[in-house]
Motif scaffolding. Structure first.
Motif, short mmCIF file in Angstrom:
data_model
loop_
_atom_site.label_atom_id
_atom_site.label_comp_id
_atom_site.label_asym_id
_atom_site.label_seq_id
_atom_site.Cartn_x
_atom_site.Cartn_y
_atom_site.Cartn_z
N ALA A 134 -14.34 11.67 -6.80
CA ALA A 134 -13.59 12.81 -6.28
C ALA A 134 -12.12 12.77 -6.66
O ALA A 134 -11.47 13.81 -6.74
N VAL A 135 -11.59 11.56 -6.90
CA VAL A 135 -10.15 11.43 -7.16
C VAL A 135 -9.90 10.87 -8.56
O VAL A 135 -8.85 10.30 -8.83
N SER A 136 -10.85 11.07 -9.46
CA SER A 136 -10.71 10.53 -10.81
C SER A 136 -9.54 11.15 -11.57
O SER A 136 -9.05 10.58 -12.54
N HIS A 137 -9.10 12.34 -11.13
CA HIS A 137 -7.98 13.01 -11.80
C HIS A 137 -6.62 12.53 -11.31
O HIS A 137 -5.59 12.90 -11.88
N LEU A 138 -6.60 11.70 -10.26
CA LEU A 138 -5.34 11.15 -9.77
C LEU A 138 -4.99 9.87 -10.55
O LEU A 138 -5.88 9.21 -11.09
N PRO A 139 -3.70 9.49 -10.58
CA PRO A 139 -3.36 8.18 -11.14
C PRO A 139 -4.12 7.08 -10.40
O PRO A 139 -4.26 7.13 -9.18
N GLN A 140 -4.61 6.11 -11.14
CA GLN A 140 -5.43 5.04 -10.56
C GLN A 140 -4.61 3.75 -10.46
O GLN A 140 -3.86 3.40 -11.37
N MET A 141 -4.78 3.02 -9.36
CA MET A 141 -4.10 1.75 -9.16
C MET A 141 -5.11 0.71 -8.71
O MET A 141 -5.81 0.91 -7.72
N MET A 142 -5.22 -0.39 -9.45
CA MET A 142 -6.11 -1.47 -9.07
C MET A 142 -5.44 -2.29 -7.97
O MET A 142 -4.31 -2.75 -8.13
N LEU A 143 -6.15 -2.47 -6.87
CA LEU A 143 -5.60 -3.19 -5.72
C LEU A 143 -6.06 -4.64 -5.71
O LEU A 143 -7.23 -4.93 -6.00
N SER A 144 -5.16 -5.51 -5.35
CA SER A 144 -5.54 -6.91 -5.16
C SER A 144 -6.25 -7.06 -3.82
O SER A 144 -6.18 -6.17 -2.96
N SER A 145 -6.93 -8.18 -3.62
CA SER A 145 -7.61 -8.42 -2.35
C SER A 145 -6.60 -8.47 -1.20
O SER A 145 -6.90 -8.02 -0.09
N GLU A 146 -5.40 -8.96 -1.47
CA GLU A 146 -4.36 -9.00 -0.44
C GLU A 146 -3.93 -7.58 -0.06
O GLU A 146 -3.73 -7.28 1.14
N GLN A 147 -3.80 -6.70 -1.05
CA GLN A 147 -3.41 -5.31 -0.76
C GLN A 147 -4.51 -4.59 0.01
O GLN A 147 -4.22 -3.81 0.92
N VAL A 148 -5.77 -4.85 -0.32
CA VAL A 148 -6.87 -4.24 0.42
C VAL A 148 -6.83 -4.66 1.88
O VAL A 148 -7.02 -3.84 2.78
N ARG A 149 -6.55 -5.94 2.11
CA ARG A 149 -6.47 -6.41 3.50
C ARG A 149 -5.34 -5.72 4.26
O ARG A 149 -5.49 -5.38 5.44
N GLU A 150 -4.22 -5.50 3.60
CA GLU A 150 -3.12 -4.79 4.25
C GLU A 150 -3.53 -3.35 4.61
O GLU A 150 -3.23 -2.86 5.69
N LEU A 151 -4.25 -2.72 3.71
CA LEU A 151 -4.68 -1.33 3.96
C LEU A 151 -5.73 -1.27 5.07
O LEU A 151 -5.83 -0.26 5.77
N GLU A 152 -6.50 -2.32 5.23
CA GLU A 152 -7.48 -2.36 6.32
C GLU A 152 -6.80 -2.22 7.68
O GLU A 152 -7.38 -1.72 8.64
N PHE A 153 -5.55 -2.67 7.74
CA PHE A 153 -4.78 -2.57 8.98
C PHE A 153 -3.84 -1.36 8.97
O PHE A 153 -3.01 -1.21 9.87
N GLY A 154 -3.98 -0.50 7.94
CA GLY A 154 -3.15 0.69 7.86
C GLY A 154 -1.72 0.43 7.49
O GLY A 154 -0.84 1.29 7.70
N ARG A 155 -1.45 -0.74 6.92
CA ARG A 155 -0.07 -1.09 6.57
C ARG A 155 0.31 -0.53 5.19
O ARG A 155 -0.55 -0.16 4.39
N THR A 156 1.59 -0.50 4.93
CA THR A 156 2.09 -0.11 3.62
C THR A 156 1.93 -1.29 2.65
O THR A 156 1.74 -2.44 3.08
N ILE A 157 2.00 -0.98 1.36
CA ILE A 157 1.97 -2.04 0.35
C ILE A 157 3.11 -1.84 -0.63
O ILE A 157 3.56 -0.71 -0.87
N ALA A 158 3.59 -2.92 -1.19
CA ALA A 158 4.71 -2.88 -2.13
C ALA A 158 4.18 -2.76 -3.55
O ALA A 158 3.27 -3.49 -3.96
#
Length: 290
Positions: free
Chosen positions: A225-249
């Motif tokens: 659904a979002v293939s037309h958006l810029p894509q960013m590969m997330l690290s496992s640490e970034q995924v964990r941050e997003l699980e808690f709704g936090r921002t990522i750098a």
């Protein structure tokens, strides 16, 4: 139940009819469609299942592809054959050369007036409801994008067109405006949506073939659904941050852009946007624990 169904909508069904059928099969999950097709039309109808409904707007942003047939020298209130069709007396019969010369005027960013029989809101009501009550409907023209408009067959009064266009484009109105530029009228007699982005007709499933088991087999992943958006590969640490709704750098993303955050398996984790320089926040979160 999470993802998208690429359904071949049959003629005579409303888009809501299709969603209702899917809804009964996927309860308690939700279902919703991306891009309405009129009952006359057939072809690709994308139905979101479960939390995929939160991505419907992104599917609607994708380019749409249609095959349409028109009857020249005719008019109807709905601009198609769904309402009473009247023939124009001594109608002009355009030549193929004239049609070819007119087509480029309707390619690019164009102003288009939606038909009176449309889902556009007028004074808080759907335009088609007002039109069916016999009330005069005035809808302001709007800008739409048409990427391709080609004729594929012409045998008067029948004219077949192939169209690639953006969201909000009314194919009926394209036929109407093309015909008027040629000194005549037109009603749409057939419409097939052959694609919405990566969702194509040859990969669609018939509505009467759907079962709960078949739905699970046919579900298309969220990332499509979002293939037309810029894509960013997330690290496992970034995924964990997003699980808690936090921002990522992060670095290097332009302000205001929406970004698809993808994990190492290619799954969509979140749609992100810049909160401030170097910091991304969540717009739509699909992290595992959310």
């Amino acid at each position: 139940m999470l993802g998208f169904l690429n359904i071949n909508k049959p003629a005579g069904w409303t888009s809501r009819d299709v969603v209702n059928r899917v809804q009964r099969l996927v309860r308690p999950a939700k279902a919703g469609h991306a891009g309405t097709l009129d009952p006359l039309a057939t072809g690709v109808l994308v139905v979101a299942v479960g939390r995929a409904t939160r991505l419907i707007e992104y599917v609607q942003q994708k380019q749409k592809r249609y095959e349409a047939s028109f009857l020249l020298g005719r008019r109807s209130p709905s601009e198609d054959i769904e309402t009473e069709v009247s023939e124009i007396v001594e109608a002009t019969i355009p030549t193929l050369t004239e049609i070819n010369a007119a087509l480029p005027r309707f390619v690019g960013s164009i102003e288009q007036r939606p038909p009176a029989y449309s889902a556009v809101h007028v004074a808080g009501r759907r335009a088609y409801d007002l039109a069916r009550e016999g009330k005069e409907v005035s809808i302001a023209p709007r800008s739409v994008e048409v990427d391709r408009l080609d004729f594929t067959r012409y045998e008067y009064p029948e004219l077949d067109l192939a169209i690639d266009c953006g969201s909000g484009t009314y194919v009926r109105s394209l036929g109407r405006d093309l015909a008027e530029s040629l000194g005549t009228g037109a009603v749409m007699s057939r419409l097939v949506r052959t694609a919405i982005g990566e969702f194509t007709l040859n990969q669609s499933v018939a509505i009467d073939e759907l079962t709960p088991e078949r739905i699970e087999e046919e579900l298309v992943p969220l990332a499509v659904a979002v293939s037309h958006l810029p894509q960013m590969m997330l690290s496992s640490e970034q995924v964990r941050e997003l699980e808690f709704g936090r921002t990522i750098a992060v670095e290097g993303y332009r302000a205001g852009a929406e970004i698809a955050g993808i994990n190492g398996r290619g799954d969509l984790v979140a749609v992100l946007t810049e909160k401030r320089a170097g910091i991304l926040k969540v717009l739509r979160n699909f992290a595992p624990s959310v």
